[in-house]
Motif scaffolding. Structure first.
Motif, PDB file in Angstrom:
ATOM      1  N   LEU A   1      -2.233  -4.473   5.271  1.00 53.07           N
ATOM      2  CA  LEU A   1      -2.772  -3.831   4.080  1.00 53.07           C
ATOM      3  C   LEU A   1      -4.293  -3.938   4.111  1.00 53.07           C
ATOM      4  N   LEU A   2      -4.959  -3.145   3.292  1.00 56.08           N
ATOM      5  CA  LEU A   2      -6.419  -3.131   3.229  1.00 56.08           C
ATOM      6  C   LEU A   2      -6.883  -3.655   1.882  1.00 56.08           C
ATOM      7  N   GLU A   3      -7.769  -4.644   1.905  1.00 57.80           N
ATOM      8  CA  GLU A   3      -8.452  -5.120   0.695  1.00 57.80           C
ATOM      9  C   GLU A   3      -9.830  -4.489   0.678  1.00 57.80           C
ATOM     10  N   THR A   4     -10.263  -3.961  -0.467  1.00 57.38           N
ATOM     11  CA  THR A   4     -11.337  -2.970  -0.485  1.00 57.38           C
ATOM     12  C   THR A   4     -12.729  -3.488  -0.824  1.00 57.38           C
ATOM     13  N   SER A   5     -12.937  -4.787  -0.996  1.00 59.93           N
ATOM     14  CA  SER A   5     -14.266  -5.246  -1.395  1.00 59.93           C
ATOM     15  C   SER A   5     -15.304  -4.890  -0.334  1.00 59.93           C
ATOM     16  N   GLY A   6     -16.467  -4.454  -0.807  1.00 72.47           N
ATOM     17  CA  GLY A   6     -17.578  -4.191   0.088  1.00 72.47           C
ATOM     18  C   GLY A   6     -17.653  -2.785   0.637  1.00 72.47           C
ATOM     19  N   GLY A   7     -16.555  -2.076   0.722  1.00 74.67           N
ATOM     20  CA  GLY A   7     -16.567  -0.747   1.310  1.00 74.67           C
ATOM     21  C   GLY A   7     -17.057   0.314   0.333  1.00 74.67           C
ATOM     22  N   TYR A   8     -17.505   1.421   0.872  1.00 75.75           N
ATOM     23  CA  TYR A   8     -17.941   2.539   0.045  1.00 75.75           C
ATOM     24  C   TYR A   8     -16.750   3.193  -0.654  1.00 75.75           C
ATOM     25  N   THR A   9     -17.061   3.949  -1.705  1.00 78.15           N
ATOM     26  CA  THR A   9     -15.999   4.659  -2.418  1.00 78.15           C
ATOM     27  C   THR A   9     -15.258   5.619  -1.496  1.00 78.15           C
ATOM     28  N   CYS A  10     -15.957   6.197  -0.520  1.00 72.53           N
ATOM     29  CA  CYS A  10     -15.291   7.148   0.377  1.00 72.53           C
ATOM     30  C   CYS A  10     -14.183   6.464   1.174  1.00 72.53           C
TER      31      CYS A  10
END
Length: 253
Positions: free
Chosen positions: A185-194
């Motif tokens: 799974l992917l945890e989304t902290s730090g990444g851009y909205t795209c």
């Protein structure tokens, strides 16, 4: 869409006086119902930023005792994860694993490759305790997302969480690498909205998880990402609550 309930899958607790109170206060301020907590303060941030670019490692033990103590007496609001030091024998984790709910491995801090026997031994322990494994990958040989994919294929019964939206702010390549790996799974902290938007589209909301990396990132910033991309209520329920509880082995109504 950032309605409650919300479980932040990646917060840190630095071993400092009053850290638990500040963490809980931030959660209240941001409307976070629960949080997975890992040890922070293991490495000076200036040194960490240098290691991310130049390489290197520390052999420092994370303060897992402080995390466990902080989570006690919170009625499950704070969920302790064990931050492993692969420079130690895996027996250190095995002996304490029953008190924790998951495992973190970070080549960014300790510098050990993901397919090193010391790491696979730790994952074997996690498998035996039913722990999900949170991994921080790097653009470095042995620590990349492709290495995580190989590790996940060796342990198909273990759920892995790729932290920080992969490597860097716009890691669409990571999404491609893990797309056919149902136990990552992917945890989304730090990444851009795209990246968050693409993850929902390419992986599905049932493989995306909300996290903040507090105190390095304020949760309001990460919550704003999901508002900005127009996350639907059904998607948000999975990202912010149901997926985390599935990995923790907790049934939700």
């Amino acid at each position: 869409m950032t309605a409650r309930p919300i479980l932040d899958f990646h917060m840190r607790l630095a071993p400092r006086e009053g850290a638990r109170a500040r963490l809980l206060s931030t959660m209240d301020e941001c409307g976070l119902d629960r949080a997975v907590v890992c040890a922070g303060g293991t490495i000076d941030l200036d040194r960490l930023s240098c290691q991310l670019i130049e390489g290197g490692h520390v052999e420092t033990d994370p303060d897992n005792d402080a995390v466990l103590a902080a989570c006690e007496g919170t009625d499950g609001r704070l969920v302790p994860f064990y931050f492993a030091n692969p420079h130690q024998a895996c027996d250190v984790y095995r002996d304490r694993a029953a008190g924790f709910r998951g495992l973190e491995i970070s080549p960014a801090v300790h510098g050990i490759a993901l397919l090193d026997p010391s790491v696979t031994a730790l994952v074997s322990v996690a498998e035996s305790f039913g722990h999900p494994v949170y991994v921080v990958c790097l653009a470095r040989q042995g620590a990349g997302v492709a290495d995580l994919v190989t590790l996940a294929r060796r342990f198909p019964a273990v759920n892995f969480v790729l932290g920080h939206s992969g490597i860097g702010n716009i890691d669409f390549y990571a999404l491609s690498l893990i797309a056919d790996e149902p136990n990552i799974l992917l945890e989304t902290s730090g990444g851009y909205t795209c990246v968050a938007e693409a993850a929902l589209r390419r992986l599905g909301a049932d493989r995306v998880m909300f996290g903040s990396e507090h105190p390095l990132q304020h949760p309001t910033v990460e919550l704003a990402k999901f508002r900005a991309i127009g996350t639907t209520p059904d998607q948000w329920r999975l990202v912010a609550w149901d997926n985390a509880h599935r990995l923790l082995g907790e049934e939700q109504p």
